[in-house]
Design a protein around this motif. Structure first.
Motif, PDB file in Angstrom:
ATOM      1  N   GLY A   1     -53.222  -3.827  14.089  1.00 34.48           N
ATOM      2  CA  GLY A   1     -52.669  -4.104  15.409  1.00 34.48           C
ATOM      3  C   GLY A   1     -51.765  -2.995  15.905  1.00 34.48           C
ATOM      4  O   GLY A   1     -51.590  -1.969  15.257  1.00 34.48           O
ATOM      5  N   ASN A   2     -51.205  -3.214  17.058  1.00 36.27           N
ATOM      6  CA  ASN A   2     -50.323  -2.248  17.703  1.00 36.27           C
ATOM      7  C   ASN A   2     -48.897  -2.784  17.735  1.00 36.27           C
ATOM      8  O   ASN A   2     -48.693  -3.988  17.779  1.00 36.27           O
ATOM      9  CB  ASN A   2     -50.782  -1.996  19.145  1.00 36.27           C
ATOM     10  CG  ASN A   2     -52.141  -1.343  19.190  1.00 36.27           C
ATOM     11  OD1 ASN A   2     -52.467  -0.510  18.364  1.00 36.27           O
ATOM     12  ND2 ASN A   2     -52.950  -1.742  20.154  1.00 36.27           N
ATOM     13  N   PRO A   3     -47.924  -1.882  17.777  1.00 35.07           N
ATOM     14  CA  PRO A   3     -46.536  -2.352  17.899  1.00 35.07           C
ATOM     15  C   PRO A   3     -46.325  -2.946  19.290  1.00 35.07           C
ATOM     16  O   PRO A   3     -47.048  -2.631  20.235  1.00 35.07           O
ATOM     17  CB  PRO A   3     -45.705  -1.081  17.712  1.00 35.07           C
ATOM     18  CG  PRO A   3     -46.624   0.030  18.046  1.00 35.07           C
ATOM     19  CD  PRO A   3     -48.004  -0.436  17.689  1.00 35.07           C
ATOM     20  N   PRO A   4     -45.338  -3.812  19.445  1.00 36.07           N
ATOM     21  CA  PRO A   4     -45.093  -4.414  20.758  1.00 36.07           C
ATOM     22  C   PRO A   4     -44.626  -3.362  21.761  1.00 36.07           C
ATOM     23  O   PRO A   4     -44.033  -2.349  21.402  1.00 36.07           O
ATOM     24  CB  PRO A   4     -43.986  -5.431  20.481  1.00 36.07           C
ATOM     25  CG  PRO A   4     -43.328  -4.961  19.228  1.00 36.07           C
ATOM     26  CD  PRO A   4     -44.393  -4.264  18.427  1.00 36.07           C
ATOM     27  N   VAL A   5     -44.912  -3.608  23.020  1.00 39.64           N
ATOM     28  CA  VAL A   5     -44.489  -2.706  24.090  1.00 39.64           C
ATOM     29  C   VAL A   5     -42.977  -2.820  24.238  1.00 39.64           C
ATOM     30  O   VAL A   5     -42.427  -3.906  24.280  1.00 39.64           O
ATOM     31  CB  VAL A   5     -45.191  -3.072  25.413  1.00 39.64           C
ATOM     32  CG1 VAL A   5     -44.692  -2.204  26.546  1.00 39.64           C
ATOM     33  CG2 VAL A   5     -46.693  -2.937  25.258  1.00 39.64           C
ATOM     34  N   LYS A   6     -42.316  -1.655  24.321  1.00 38.08           N
ATOM     35  CA  LYS A   6     -40.862  -1.632  24.467  1.00 38.08           C
ATOM     36  C   LYS A   6     -40.479  -1.737  25.930  1.00 38.08           C
ATOM     37  O   LYS A   6     -41.262  -1.419  26.811  1.00 38.08           O
ATOM     38  CB  LYS A   6     -40.296  -0.333  23.897  1.00 38.08           C
ATOM     39  CG  LYS A   6     -40.483  -0.187  22.420  1.00 38.08           C
ATOM     40  CD  LYS A   6     -39.898   1.125  21.953  1.00 38.08           C
ATOM     41  CE  LYS A   6     -40.120   1.321  20.481  1.00 38.08           C
ATOM     42  NZ  LYS A   6     -39.622   2.608  20.023  1.00 38.08           N
ATOM     43  N   GLY A   7     -39.263  -2.143  26.150  1.00 40.52           N
ATOM     44  CA  GLY A   7     -38.729  -2.142  27.502  1.00 40.52           C
ATOM     45  C   GLY A   7     -38.845  -3.493  28.175  1.00 40.52           C
ATOM     46  O   GLY A   7     -39.424  -4.433  27.645  1.00 40.52           O
ATOM     47  N   PRO A   8     -38.283  -3.569  29.376  1.00 44.06           N
ATOM     48  CA  PRO A   8     -38.299  -4.844  30.109  1.00 44.06           C
ATOM     49  C   PRO A   8     -39.695  -5.153  30.638  1.00 44.06           C
ATOM     50  O   PRO A   8     -40.512  -4.264  30.833  1.00 44.06           O
ATOM     51  CB  PRO A   8     -37.320  -4.604  31.251  1.00 44.06           C
ATOM     52  CG  PRO A   8     -37.347  -3.134  31.463  1.00 44.06           C
ATOM     53  CD  PRO A   8     -37.586  -2.529  30.097  1.00 44.06           C
ATOM     54  N   LYS A   9     -39.934  -6.424  30.877  1.00 50.87           N
ATOM     55  CA  LYS A   9     -41.193  -6.853  31.482  1.00 50.87           C
ATOM     56  C   LYS A   9     -41.155  -6.468  32.963  1.00 50.87           C
ATOM     57  O   LYS A   9     -40.088  -6.311  33.548  1.00 50.87           O
ATOM     58  CB  LYS A   9     -41.351  -8.357  31.309  1.00 50.87           C
ATOM     59  CG  LYS A   9     -41.543  -8.764  29.859  1.00 50.87           C
ATOM     60  CD  LYS A   9     -41.734 -10.259  29.749  1.00 50.87           C
ATOM     61  CE  LYS A   9     -41.973 -10.765  28.364  1.00 50.87           C
ATOM     62  NZ  LYS A   9     -41.538 -10.036  27.235  1.00 50.87           N
ATOM     63  N   PRO A  10     -42.326  -6.305  33.598  1.00 44.70           N
ATOM     64  CA  PRO A  10     -42.344  -5.885  35.005  1.00 44.70           C
ATOM     65  C   PRO A  10     -41.484  -6.748  35.924  1.00 44.70           C
ATOM     66  O   PRO A  10     -40.867  -6.255  36.845  1.00 44.70           O
ATOM     67  CB  PRO A  10     -43.819  -5.969  35.380  1.00 44.70           C
ATOM     68  CG  PRO A  10     -44.535  -5.746  34.094  1.00 44.70           C
ATOM     69  CD  PRO A  10     -43.671  -6.385  33.032  1.00 44.70           C
ATOM     70  N   GLY A  11     -41.416  -8.047  35.685  1.00 42.78           N
ATOM     71  CA  GLY A  11     -40.603  -8.918  36.525  1.00 42.78           C
ATOM     72  C   GLY A  11     -39.114  -8.753  36.307  1.00 42.78           C
ATOM     73  O   GLY A  11     -38.298  -9.225  37.096  1.00 42.78           O
ATOM     74  N   GLN A  12     -38.718  -8.053  35.229  1.00 40.40           N
ATOM     75  CA  GLN A  12     -37.312  -7.865  34.908  1.00 40.40           C
ATOM     76  C   GLN A  12     -36.797  -6.486  35.323  1.00 40.40           C
ATOM     77  O   GLN A  12     -35.654  -6.154  35.057  1.00 40.40           O
ATOM     78  CB  GLN A  12     -37.093  -8.033  33.402  1.00 40.40           C
ATOM     79  CG  GLN A  12     -37.444  -9.404  32.883  1.00 40.40           C
ATOM     80  CD  GLN A  12     -37.412  -9.446  31.358  1.00 40.40           C
ATOM     81  OE1 GLN A  12     -37.638  -8.451  30.693  1.00 40.40           O
ATOM     82  NE2 GLN A  12     -37.125 -10.609  30.822  1.00 40.40           N
ATOM     83  N   LEU A  13     -37.642  -5.683  35.940  1.00 42.36           N
ATOM     84  CA  LEU A  13     -37.222  -4.343  36.335  1.00 42.36           C
ATOM     85  C   LEU A  13     -36.201  -4.420  37.463  1.00 42.36           C
ATOM     86  O   LEU A  13     -36.294  -5.283  38.341  1.00 42.36           O
ATOM     87  CB  LEU A  13     -38.430  -3.519  36.784  1.00 42.36           C
ATOM     88  CG  LEU A  13     -39.454  -3.210  35.695  1.00 42.36           C
ATOM     89  CD1 LEU A  13     -40.667  -2.513  36.304  1.00 42.36           C
ATOM     90  CD2 LEU A  13     -38.851  -2.345  34.611  1.00 42.36           C
ATOM     91  N   PRO A  14     -35.217  -3.517  37.462  1.00 44.94           N
ATOM     92  CA  PRO A  14     -34.208  -3.551  38.528  1.00 44.94           C
ATOM     93  C   PRO A  14     -34.808  -3.131  39.867  1.00 44.94           C
ATOM     94  O   PRO A  14     -35.785  -2.394  39.919  1.00 44.94           O
ATOM     95  CB  PRO A  14     -33.161  -2.539  38.053  1.00 44.94           C
ATOM     96  CG  PRO A  14     -33.879  -1.654  37.118  1.00 44.94           C
ATOM     97  CD  PRO A  14     -34.965  -2.469  36.490  1.00 44.94           C
TER      98      PRO A  14
END
Length: 95
Positions: free
Chosen positions: A27-40
């Motif tokens: 598998g792949n590691p999880p995507v880092k960073g905020p989810k698109p709905g959480q972007l400022p």
């Protein structure tokens, strides 16, 4: 001569063990960073001017501002991010 064969055999065995030991989990590691709905969301000033900057003038003529960051910069550098999380998809042209 026999010592050389033993050394080469030991080296080959060590390389094979290292190659097989390097296999990790599937598998792949999880995507880092905020989810698109959480972007400022930022307010953009429409009356901004910077007349004496050749860099700004080139960006304005090009129609976009190009910013470079390291691939490992948290929340900014992400190799092949999902399309919804790409800041360029929501950016405005300068000026």
């Amino acid at each position: 001569m026999q010592r050389t064969h033993r050394t080469l055999a030991a080296l080959a065995l060590l390389l094979a063990a290292a190659a097989l030991g390097g296999c990790g989990r599937e598998g792949n590691p999880p995507v880092k960073g905020p989810k698109p709905g959480q972007l400022p969301v930022y307010q953009v000033r429409s009356d901004f001017t910077l007349p004496d900057s050749p860099t700004w003038n080139r960006a304005k003529k090009r129609g976009r501002l190009v910013v470079g960051v390291k691939e490992d910069q948290p929340y900014m550098g992400e190799k092949d991010p999902p399309p919804a999380a790409t800041p360029a998809s929501t950016s405005r042209s300068p000026g």
